[in-house]
Design a protein around this motif. Structure first.
Motif, PDB file in Angstrom:
ATOM      1  N   LYS A 172     -69.587   9.258 -51.240  1.00  0.00           N
ATOM      2  CA  LYS A 172     -68.482  10.234 -50.794  1.00  0.00           C
ATOM      3  C   LYS A 172     -69.068  11.624 -50.604  1.00  0.00           C
ATOM      4  CE  LYS A 172     -64.172  11.697 -53.175  1.00  0.00           C
ATOM      5  NZ  LYS A 172     -63.404  11.802 -51.978  1.00  0.00           N
ATOM      6  N   GLU A 173     -70.174  12.054 -51.593  1.00  0.00           N
ATOM      7  CA  GLU A 173     -70.282  13.501 -51.563  1.00  0.00           C
ATOM      8  C   GLU A 173     -71.499  13.780 -50.197  1.00  0.00           C
ATOM      9  OE1 GLU A 173     -72.704  13.648 -54.924  1.00  0.00           O
ATOM     10  OE2 GLU A 173     -74.549  12.552 -54.247  1.00  0.00           O
ATOM     11  N   THR A 183     -68.709  15.032 -47.944  1.00  0.00           N
ATOM     12  CA  THR A 183     -67.943  16.328 -48.693  1.00  0.00           C
ATOM     13  C   THR A 183     -68.453  17.809 -47.966  1.00  0.00           C
ATOM     14  OG1 THR A 183     -67.740  15.297 -50.761  1.00  0.00           O
ATOM     15  CG2 THR A 183     -67.323  17.597 -50.707  1.00  0.00           C
ATOM     16  N   SER A 189     -60.755  16.911 -43.690  1.00  0.00           N
ATOM     17  CA  SER A 189     -61.371  16.020 -44.802  1.00  0.00           C
ATOM     18  C   SER A 189     -60.288  14.986 -45.431  1.00  0.00           C
ATOM     19  CB  SER A 189     -61.914  16.894 -45.958  1.00  0.00           C
ATOM     20  OG  SER A 189     -63.146  17.637 -45.662  1.00  0.00           O
TER      21      SER A 189
END
Lengths: 512, 512
Positions: free
Chosen positions: A102-103, A106, A113
């Motif tokens: 996920k990061e 980000t 987003s």
């Protein structure tokens, strides 16, 4: 479940039931009805009211679709054209997983987003479905310490956006990306990207098109000299980005009312974003009293001059338009930006009489800072690339195929092995084996005693060009009767010559 | 976050820090270390201790991998072999979304359902990543009311299983499925699936293999006559399924201790599951005093006789083994089941000296009930199919390529356009344009004045066979110097003949 909760759900079920009934009465869109029915069933499941005969809803998730064999045949043809072009320009290919940490995603997509699909936390790492192929590419370069590569990547990406399927806007869709990473002399790879888009759109035969180009530094310089505060560059850029779908008056109002821009500043911007042209516009703007006072704008304009010169050498300048209204939303662009639009054919009729607006069919730009966001030491790898918006291309091709009532073959079978007599199953199996083992594409009907008519019909409907018939007579004579479905010519071929004759007939048919 | 909570997290961070330090001291597997570091960072993030210079972990999610260009070249070669075979047998192709409605997958995979990846509930439908291609295929058939199709589908599927990457066991992996749906005469399509597996494994050149076959009805009949209670058929079947990796003694113990089977019943089963053979075994078992007393077993054995007879006609019987220990876990099989195993090469050395156990490389079977689970009226469409376990094949091919230190080209470029003189950029761009526009695969270095040596090295390392050199002399004479990298021969080609000469040289090189 507590009684009060249950009561609330029952109440919701009633309301939802009414929604469904209303939609059905209105003969609303089937997709819409199916969605609301699914919600109803989910509610019913919550109170255990599943119903004994209640089967679930047969549909693909919202915004997605299956590809049937005809659509696959079109898709494979389009991919071939695109990949041929990428390979002609020396690209390698690579692949990344459908989900990333996920990061990794980000902070790369600004306001978009919220459209990212997350996976459920089932223990272990937090994951998201990829939103584009560019961020995974940058992650790949940083992770493998690659500072030079020319690669293409064709894969599906995922966005929880409002789907508009008839316009080719899906939640699961293909991107076909071509990117050049590496420290090179200015604008040479940037111009090759324009050349590739030109080549692909020409070869796909979608009709006339224009490739709009602009430069982030020109945009930033323009905002600067017009008096936009530095902290508003990105949000004003988003407003400009809407000019392909919205009138200037509405964009102007958004800038002033919503984003608090001074009306005079907005009008200054209005003067510039109306401009588009070629090399002459670059020269004109370099002589502009205002714009080149910004260092960024001057650099951007000089870059644009170089880009257009190379486009001229590549023989593609006639389709290129330097367009000051082209902005593109994504945060990570730092230099040239592109967008290709089909001319005239923005509106294509579909079978339902609806109009298909296709808009942009390719886009991209330079992103010199993205790889550095992943490198532990912030080491930069300059990159430039384009993405072909293939779903829109599919929509157009499918509409065209439908309009022409084109017969698309979905198999490549050359020969149907057939017999009109009983008890010939084993002989048909033997003959198929002979053909397959010689590399010939062959089929038979999986029945012990199929009717000759059914076998002819199968060949007819699926476009199989040859039928190899065996029966008592052929077995006795050591021959096979080979029938050409098109010409209806039949010939008796000695079994020993069958392979070479079939290969020869296939060559003749495919070249005719 | 409450102080007590924070204290607990700090405590966890300490422990996790020790785990990471210990692994690093032990020089543990990098993937393992990265995972534990990721956990540590997640904990730190919980208390806001992100660190200013702390970049995130650069990795792909657990159990997944990128494919680099060399791996892609191998992958594309393998796919071509497989697709050629599917097309030779008349298959169409289709595609489905990577996720399905969660309920579509519910109740199809028995105990393995816990391995399904769910998407986060972000509002709207509940979704899961596909676990295989068979259930989406059945959903597609029911949804489109198709009762007859022969299709292949190559796509990635997702399982939250324990990965073992060196053995080719991933959480994201390809399946290559071929299925025949439709009501046909017994065992004809079932035998064609065996033929296809035989063809693919032969053409991939992976070494000797055996295709094990069995029949669910024979298994059920065997359990029946051995005295297994009907409600234990499926769980005992799971035990039998372990026989390819476990000794009979351990399976017997599981049956008795864990699953409460009578020891005598287990020993009865033990007698049968040791058997494997060909047509003679079928005849022997049809004469068995016990087994054919079960109607199911008798039917299954007669089906097996037909299957093996057709395999004989197809010329593949020598690789087929009727094996009573073959069970396969999935709930949905109803008839013939298959599994192909590589012989001897179960253990392949890797670069790290580890052993790669590849085991099964293909599997499948008949599933006549699955489509009916999706049809509102329960209408059945009989299906049979096989799935090629392609990741294991990739592992083997990659290990082989590495062992042979094979040079794999990752681009298809035919010509590098080069110059040893300064200020030749525009001339190189022009020449590239000429070549591209004629369909020739060409590249140049994106520098204004690259060194001749660098250009030679690029051609050398990437395997480009021809270099087209231009300079003052060539421009004056209207020629290009064409150099063959292999033979080092150079020829002066008039510019007007260049395209045809290059095409001719490419033909010569590719056929040599």
């Amino acid at each position: 479940m507590a009684d009060a909760e249950k009561k609330a759900v029952v109440e919701e079920i009633k309301k939802q039931g009414e929604i469904v009934r209303k939609l059905k009465a209105e003969k609303a869109d089937k997709e819409k009805i199916a969605e609301e029915v699914a919600k109803l069933l989910e509610l019913k499941a919550q109170i255990g009211d599943v119903g004994t005969n209640q089967k679930f809803i047969l549909k693909t998730p919202k915004g997605t679709r299956d590809y049937n064999p005809k659509q696959m045949a079109i898709r494979e043809g389009v991919f071939k054209t695109i990949v041929d072009s990428f390979k002609r320009h020396g690209a390698e290919t690579l692949d990344t997983p459908v989900f990333e940490l996920k990061e990794t995603l980000t902070g790369k997509y600004g306001e978009d987003s919220k459209l990212i699909y997350d996976l459920k936390d089932q223990g272990g790492e937090l994951l998201s479905l990829r939103y584009d192929l560019t961020v995974p590419f940058a992650r790949y370069l940083a992770m493998n310490k690659i500072n030079r590569i020319k690669r293409y990547h064709i894969a599906k990406v995922y966005r929880r956006d409002n789907p508009a399927m008839t316009r080719g806007r899906y939640r699961e869709f293909y991107q076909c990306d071509f990117d050049i990473a590496g420290q090179y002399d200015p604008m040479i790879p940037d111009a090759e990207c324009v050349k590739i888009v030109h080549e692909i759109l020409t070869n796909l035969g979608l009709g006339d098109f224009v490739i709009k180009v602009n430069h982030r530094e020109i945009l930033d310089g323009m905002f600067e000299v017009c008096g936009v505060p530095a902290d508003k560059f990105r949000t004003i850029c988003s407003s400009v980005d809407k000019l392909d779908k919205t009138f200037w008056e509405d964009v102007r109002e958004e800038m002033i009312e919503e984003k608090g821009l001074d009306p005079a500043t907005a009008d200054n911007i209005g003067q510039y974003v109306k401009m588009n042209g070629g090399l002459e516009l670059v020269e004109q703007l370099l002589q502009d009293p205002l714009l080149p006072t910004s260092k960024a704008a001057k650099q951007g304009l000089e870059g644009m001059r170089t880009l257009l010169k190379y486009c001229q050498i590549f023989g593609v300048l006639d389709k290129v338009s330097f367009d000051l209204s082209l902005a593109r939303g994504l945060d990570y662009y730092t230099g040239v930006i592109y967008e290709a639009v089909l001319k005239g054919s923005e509106m294509l009729p579909t079978k339902t009489g609806e109009q298909v607006g296709v808009g942009s069919v390719a886009g991209g730009g330079r992103y010199d800072g993205l790889v550095g966001m992943f490198d532990p030491k912030g080491k930069q790898v300059p990159c430039v690339g384009v993405s072909i918006g293939i779903e829109r291309v599919f929509s157009i091709m499918e509409a065209k195929a439908q309009a022409k009532a084109e017969k698309i073959r979905t198999t490549e079978t050359d020969v149907l092995v057939a017999s009109g007599q009983r008890d010939m199953l084993e002989e048909r199996l033997k003959l198929c084996t002979e053909l397959w083992d010689a590399g010939i594409k062959a089929e038979m009907i999986y029945k012990k005693n199929p009717k000759m008519l059914n076998q002819f019909q199968l060949a007819e409907t699926t476009g199989i060009p040859l039928i190899a018939v065996i029966g008592e007579a052929e077995l006795k004579n050591g021959t096979v009767t080979l029938r050409n479905m098109e010409t209806r010519a039949e010939e008796q071929i000695p079994r020993a010559d069958l392979i070479s004759v079939i290969k020869e007939r296939c060559r003749q048919i495919s070249s005719s």
